[in-house]
Design a protein around this motif. Structure first.
Motif, PDB file in Angstrom:
ATOM      1  N   ASN A 293      41.086  41.297  30.532  1.00 28.26           N
ATOM      2  CA  ASN A 293      42.331  42.043  30.434  1.00 28.26           C
ATOM      3  C   ASN A 293      42.027  43.506  30.156  1.00 28.26           C
ATOM      4  OD1 ASN A 293      41.507  41.026  27.774  1.00 28.26           O
ATOM      5  ND2 ASN A 293      43.303  42.113  27.013  1.00 28.26           N
ATOM      6  N   ASP A 298      46.919  42.865  32.105  1.00 29.34           N
ATOM      7  CA  ASP A 298      46.154  42.576  33.314  1.00 29.34           C
ATOM      8  C   ASP A 298      45.239  41.369  33.179  1.00 29.34           C
ATOM      9  OD1 ASP A 298      45.571  46.065  34.182  1.00 29.34           O
ATOM     10  OD2 ASP A 298      47.317  44.777  34.385  1.00 29.34           O
ATOM     11  N   LEU A 300      42.283  40.137  35.793  1.00 35.52           N
ATOM     12  CA  LEU A 300      41.746  40.695  37.032  1.00 35.52           C
ATOM     13  C   LEU A 300      40.338  40.232  37.355  1.00 35.52           C
ATOM     14  CD1 LEU A 300      39.500  43.179  36.434  1.00 35.52           C
ATOM     15  CD2 LEU A 300      41.551  44.235  35.512  1.00 35.52           C
ATOM     16  N   ARG A 302      37.204  42.220  39.286  1.00 36.59           N
ATOM     17  CA  ARG A 302      36.863  43.574  39.708  1.00 36.59           C
ATOM     18  C   ARG A 302      35.490  43.575  40.373  1.00 36.59           C
ATOM     19  NH1 ARG A 302      37.663  47.560  35.043  1.00 36.59           N
ATOM     20  NH2 ARG A 302      35.715  46.665  34.293  1.00 36.59           N
ATOM     21  N   HIS A 307      39.793  46.583  41.882  1.00 36.90           N
ATOM     22  CA  HIS A 307      40.447  45.330  41.561  1.00 36.90           C
ATOM     23  C   HIS A 307      40.735  44.568  42.853  1.00 36.90           C
ATOM     24  CE1 HIS A 307      42.186  47.580  37.821  1.00 36.90           C
ATOM     25  NE2 HIS A 307      40.898  47.325  37.725  1.00 36.90           N
ATOM     26  N   ILE A 310      44.584  40.765  40.850  1.00 33.54           N
ATOM     27  CA  ILE A 310      45.304  41.212  39.663  1.00 33.54           C
ATOM     28  C   ILE A 310      46.379  40.185  39.335  1.00 33.54           C
ATOM     29  CG2 ILE A 310      47.016  42.856  38.810  1.00 33.54           C
ATOM     30  CD1 ILE A 310      44.456  44.105  38.548  1.00 33.54           C
ATOM     31  N   GLU A 312      49.532  39.943  36.772  1.00 31.48           N
ATOM     32  CA  GLU A 312      50.347  40.677  35.800  1.00 31.48           C
ATOM     33  C   GLU A 312      51.251  39.693  35.065  1.00 31.48           C
ATOM     34  OE1 GLU A 312      50.844  43.773  34.577  1.00 31.48           O
ATOM     35  OE2 GLU A 312      48.971  44.376  35.539  1.00 31.48           O
ATOM     36  N   LEU A 329      51.601  46.628  40.788  1.00 27.40           N
ATOM     37  CA  LEU A 329      50.556  45.895  41.505  1.00 27.40           C
ATOM     38  C   LEU A 329      50.135  46.620  42.772  1.00 27.40           C
ATOM     39  CD1 LEU A 329      51.922  42.271  41.048  1.00 27.40           C
ATOM     40  CD2 LEU A 329      49.758  43.141  40.163  1.00 27.40           C
ATOM     41  N   TYR A 332      47.731  49.297  42.137  1.00 24.89           N
ATOM     42  CA  TYR A 332      46.367  48.859  41.889  1.00 24.89           C
ATOM     43  C   TYR A 332      45.665  48.428  43.182  1.00 24.89           C
ATOM     44  CZ  TYR A 332      47.226  48.394  36.826  1.00 24.89           C
ATOM     45  OH  TYR A 332      47.495  48.627  35.520  1.00 24.89           O
ATOM     46  N   LEU A 333      46.387  47.671  44.004  1.00 26.60           N
ATOM     47  CA  LEU A 333      45.765  46.918  45.091  1.00 26.60           C
ATOM     48  C   LEU A 333      45.924  47.646  46.411  1.00 26.60           C
ATOM     49  CD1 LEU A 333      47.070  43.405  44.046  1.00 26.60           C
ATOM     50  CD2 LEU A 333      44.885  44.446  43.509  1.00 26.60           C
ATOM     51  N   THR A 338      43.859  41.838  49.772  1.00 30.63           N
ATOM     52  CA  THR A 338      43.730  41.666  48.333  1.00 30.63           C
ATOM     53  C   THR A 338      44.818  40.723  47.844  1.00 30.63           C
ATOM     54  OG1 THR A 338      42.836  43.896  48.170  1.00 30.63           O
ATOM     55  CG2 THR A 338      43.611  42.898  46.147  1.00 30.63           C
ATOM     56  N   ALA A 340      47.143  38.930  44.639  1.00 28.39           N
ATOM     57  CA  ALA A 340      47.763  39.258  43.361  1.00 28.39           C
ATOM     58  C   ALA A 340      48.632  38.093  42.903  1.00 28.39           C
ATOM     59  CB  ALA A 340      48.601  40.534  43.479  1.00 28.39           C
TER      60      ALA A 340
END
Length: 410
Positions: A293, A298, A300, A302, A307, A310, A312, A329, A332-333, A338, A340
């Motif tokens: 976290n 988070d 995740l 990595r 990331h 992820i 959330e 999100l 981040y992505l 990717t 999530a």
């Protein structure tokens, strides 16, 4: 086509549909290699489906309009002579939706007396013209019955045609998916063969993806060599993404079955419990940290400071919770394919109502492309595109947790 031409009579529908199925392979083979490799597979398939899909014919019998009743003449032979008999002509226009050409193709089920109508001409514009001609002293009710009978017969042929078209559309969807996947696999194999040969290759840019494999499940990013002909981007393989979500789902179920315990847990305690469960199933190597976290919510994976998964954790505080978290999100992505997950803790309110509002807000987001594979009360999947790039897709799973808070707790 003039009034009185026979419908469903110019060519065999089955012949046309078989030809269209054969064309799918040709269309896929003609796709640009770089475009195919760099585009989301689902987008490629949807574009081809749109091109090959046939819309069945649908008559709008509620929107029928009638033209002016006119005089006409019918020619008959009587005692060896031709006589012209004055007649009344009634014409109606029936709007329809679907492929006009289907009116010209004979379905596999048919009779030897196809219906008669006109389907083109400037005055028809998306309509089917049906004409009735009869005695001057006509009975309006009999005229209406005769026209309805003609429409019923046309509808019967349309039903036969539609049955074949529906089967074709289903077969085309399956064939498109198979052809696109097969060609993409062949292209990637060819690119890998080029790399294995060891000859210098012209530098090219391809946006294919490859997976971060999992062992016990160990997360390790693959690395391309300096001579790689294209630069694939790290991604979490679907199987491992599903495995992570299955762990979260099982933990969710366990928490929901123990309301006395979960009701007393705070947000961070719930999140840390989820992290413990994930890390008991997954481990990483030096190349990347596994589930941990950062900040407050988070969860995740990595790789190279990026990331690629992820999760959330959010408490439901109204529809804005979804909009804000999706924005977070997507910020981040930004790498292709990717994955999530949004874990929503429902601590008050009716779960069904909350989930309906949440799903609606997901679909209202400007980056929303389509629903994903799962659509149940336990999990709902969505596909979004990355900010500024509609071809870069992000898979997002929505997992609701019904965890009512203990009113006596802290």
């Amino acid at each position: 086509m003039t009034s009185g031409d026979r419908l469903f009579s110019l060519m065999e529908l089955a012949t046309f549909l078989n030809h269209q199925l054969h064309r799918i392979a040709e269309e896929v083979a003609a796709l640009n290699e770089d475009v195919l490799l760099s585009s989301p597979e689902r987008d490629v398939c949807e574009e081809l489906e749109e091109r090959f899909r046939l819309e069945p014919l649908v008559l709008d019998r509620d929107g029928i309009t009638a033209g002016s009743v006119k005089e006409g003449f019918a020619t008959v032979r009587q005692f060896g002579e031709e006589l012209r008999i004055r007649q009344t002509v009634v014409t109606i226009l029936v709007r329809f939706e679907g492929e006009l050409d289907l009116f010209h193709m004979r379905p596999s089920t048919y009779t030897n007396s196809p219906p008669v109508a006109a389907t083109d001409g400037d005055a028809l514009d998306g309509g089917l013209e049906i004409e009735w001609m009869g005695p001057v002293d006509h009975d309006p009710q009999q005229v209406r019955l005769a026209l309805d009978s003609r429409l019923d017969e046309i509808q019967r042929w349309i039903d036969w045609s539609t049955a074949q078209v529906v089967l074709f559309n289903e077969a085309a969807t399956l064939k498109i998916a198979a052809e696109v996947q097969a060609r993409k696999t062949r292209l990637l194999a060819n690119r890998n063969l080029q790399e294995a040969l060891g000859f210098p290759m012209r530098e090219r840019h391809d946006a294919a993806t490859y997976s971060v494999p999992i062992k016990r499940k160990k997360i390790v990013p693959k690395r391309g060599t300096a001579s790689s002909p294209f630069q694939p981007e790290p991604a979490l393989a679907d199987a491992h993404y599903e495995a992570a979500l299955e762990v979260l789902r099982n933990q969710r179920n366990a928490l929901e079955r123990a309301p006395g315990t979960s009701a007393k847990m705070g947000e961070e305690e719930i999140r840390n419990l989820l992290l413990i469960g994930l890390n008991s199933h997954f481990e990483g190597q030096a190349a990347g940290e596994v589930f941990n976290n950062t900040g407050k919510t988070d969860i995740l994976i990595r790789v190279d400071d990026r990331h690629i998964f992820i999760g959330e954790c959010k408490i439901w505080k109204g529809p804005k919770t979804i909009a804000d978290t999706v924005d977070q999100l997507l910020g981040y992505l930004t790498w292709r394919d990717t994955k999530a997950a949004l874990l929503l803790f429902i601590r008050s309110g009716a779960p069904g109502d909350v989930m309906a509002k949440a799903v609606a807000r997901f679909r209202e987001h400007p980056n929303y492309k389509r629903d994903g594979r799962h659509s149940t009360d336990e999990r709902h999947d969505f596909v979004f595109h990355a900010n500024g790039d509609a071809s870069r897709e992000i898979k997002m799973a929505f997992l609701p947790f019904h965890l009512p808070k203990d009113p006596q707790g802290s």
